[in-house]
Design an enzyme around this catalytic site. Structure first.
Site, short mmCIF file in Angstrom:
data_model
loop_
_atom_site.label_atom_id
_atom_site.label_comp_id
_atom_site.label_asym_id
_atom_site.label_seq_id
_atom_site.Cartn_x
_atom_site.Cartn_y
_atom_site.Cartn_z
N ASP A 14 0.84 -1.19 0.00
CA ASP A 14 0.00 0.00 0.00
C ASP A 14 0.88 1.25 0.00
OD1 ASP A 14 -2.44 -1.27 -0.05
OD2 ASP A 14 -2.65 -1.33 2.12
N ARG A 29 3.82 16.21 -8.69
CA ARG A 29 4.74 15.97 -7.58
C ARG A 29 3.95 15.58 -6.32
NH1 ARG A 29 9.59 15.05 -9.87
NH2 ARG A 29 10.09 16.72 -11.38
N GLY A 39 -3.66 -5.53 2.45
CA GLY A 39 -4.49 -6.70 2.17
C GLY A 39 -5.22 -7.05 3.44
N SER A 138 -9.88 -10.24 -1.03
CA SER A 138 -10.28 -10.84 -2.30
C SER A 138 -9.42 -12.05 -2.63
CB SER A 138 -10.17 -9.81 -3.43
OG SER A 138 -8.81 -9.40 -3.59
N SER A 186 -20.54 -5.71 3.62
CA SER A 186 -21.06 -4.35 3.50
C SER A 186 -22.54 -4.46 3.15
CB SER A 186 -20.32 -3.60 2.39
OG SER A 186 -20.62 -4.20 1.13
N GLY A 225 -21.17 2.18 6.17
CA GLY A 225 -20.53 3.47 5.99
C GLY A 225 -21.11 4.54 6.89
N ASP A 255 -11.28 -3.59 7.82
CA ASP A 255 -10.29 -4.48 8.43
C ASP A 255 -10.08 -4.13 9.90
OD1 ASP A 255 -9.90 -5.67 5.94
OD2 ASP A 255 -8.31 -4.26 5.41
#
Length: 312
Positions: A14, A29, A39, A138, A186, A225, A255
């Site tokens: 990440d 930049r 993950g 996944s 979700s 959410g 997570d």
């Protein structure tokens, strides 16, 4: 405190950046560059260990980017088992645009896994020693949709609880096989599972409770959410509204939720209190942009804002 293990079949490196403004075709930049191992399962292990628990993370790693992921995991001092593959570990990016405050996320599909590789993964997992196995994230190309079902059966044969947090066909196959401790879909994933567009909290709760009463999972936590979350048990469902905070990122909220809830359950806390702690952790994860995930101090602060639930 019971130990856990996590499995990440499709890990990421990440990378997060800040930019002044996104502009197509221009060289932009960046600043505030940050790298972290990512993950689902790796993220769960990171938060679980921050909370004082013991977690061993199993993950696939390969190609020229694999050693970078291995090094990042070593920096986190995670107890880990690397499962080698030929394909390159994917790199995911999160870019925060200061001009708008919006975050842009770019996530590749991941390397193709051969049958030899995913079967070797099953052989490695057959030796896992833990109280709970968290299957999170996944499945990469080449891995069969029922892979998590195969892992869950290996764990069930040894009395190990299984938590599943995935999506699509992998989640559907796992839920259909049943016998899980916890799933965390979700709202969109729940709608796909039940085949209809549940809307109200009661409808969502009833649909999730039906999954529990069918023996698919002991607990179903539906994250929605900014609308909050629902926890379903055989006895019914509970709802927690979202906390009124300004979200700087969406990376790792689910997570962090899973890690904190599983940590609380592993510590002997009641299901509703574990749900509250998971909600606090998911909220804590979005306080800062980037890939930092939830931290204990922020979780504790958020927990003071989460509504109390009776019989927790």
């Amino acid at each position: 405190m019971k130990s856990i293990a996590t499995l990440t079949m499709n890990p990421t490196i990440d990378v997060s950046y800040d930019v002044a403004q996104m502009r197509h075709t221009h060289k932009i930049r960046t600043d505030n560059e940050w790298y972290a191992p990512g993950g689902g399962g790796i993220n769960v292990a990171r938060v679980f260990t921050r909370l004082g628990g013991q977690a061993r993370c199993y993950y696939l790693s390969g190609g020229p980017t694999g050693p970078a992921l291995d090094g990042l995991i070593a920096e986190q001092a995670l107890d880990s088992v690397r499962i080698p593959i030929a394909g390159p570990t994917r790199i995911a990016s999160a870019v925060l645009e200061h001009a708008t405050g919006k975050e842009y996320r770019f996530t590749p599909g991941g390397p193709r896994i051969s049958e030899t590789e995913w079967r070797h993964c099953l052989d490695v997992l057959a030796e896992a020693d833990c109280a709970t196995m968290v299957l999170s994230g996944s499945l990469p190309p080449g891995v069969p949709d029922d892979f998590y079902v195969r892992v869950a059966r290996l764990m069930a044969d040894r009395g190990i609880d299984v938590v599943l947090d995935s999506s699509g066909a992998a989640l559907k196959a796992g839920v259909e096989a049943g016998g899980l401790l916890l799933i965390k879909p979700s709202l969109g994933e729940l709608r796909t599972l039940v085949g209809r567009a549940v809307q109200s909290v009661d409808d969502i709760g009833e649909a999730a409770v039906a999954i529990v009463r069918a023996g698919k999972a002991r607990l179903v936590a539906v994250t929605m959410g900014h609308e909050g979350a629902v926890l379903a048990r055989a006895s019914g469902h509970a709802f927690l509204p979202a906390l009124r905070i300004e979200a700087a990122s969406a990376v790792g909220a689910g997570d962090s939720f899973v890690a904190a809830m599983v940590h609380a359950l592993s510590s002997g806390k009641g299901e509703l209190e574990a749900f509250r702690i998971g909600m606090a952790a998911g909220s804590a994860a979005v306080l800062r942009a980037g890939t930092g995930l939830a931290h204990p101090a922020d979780i504790e602060r958020m927990l003071q804002m989460v509504e109390p639930l009776a019989n927790g």
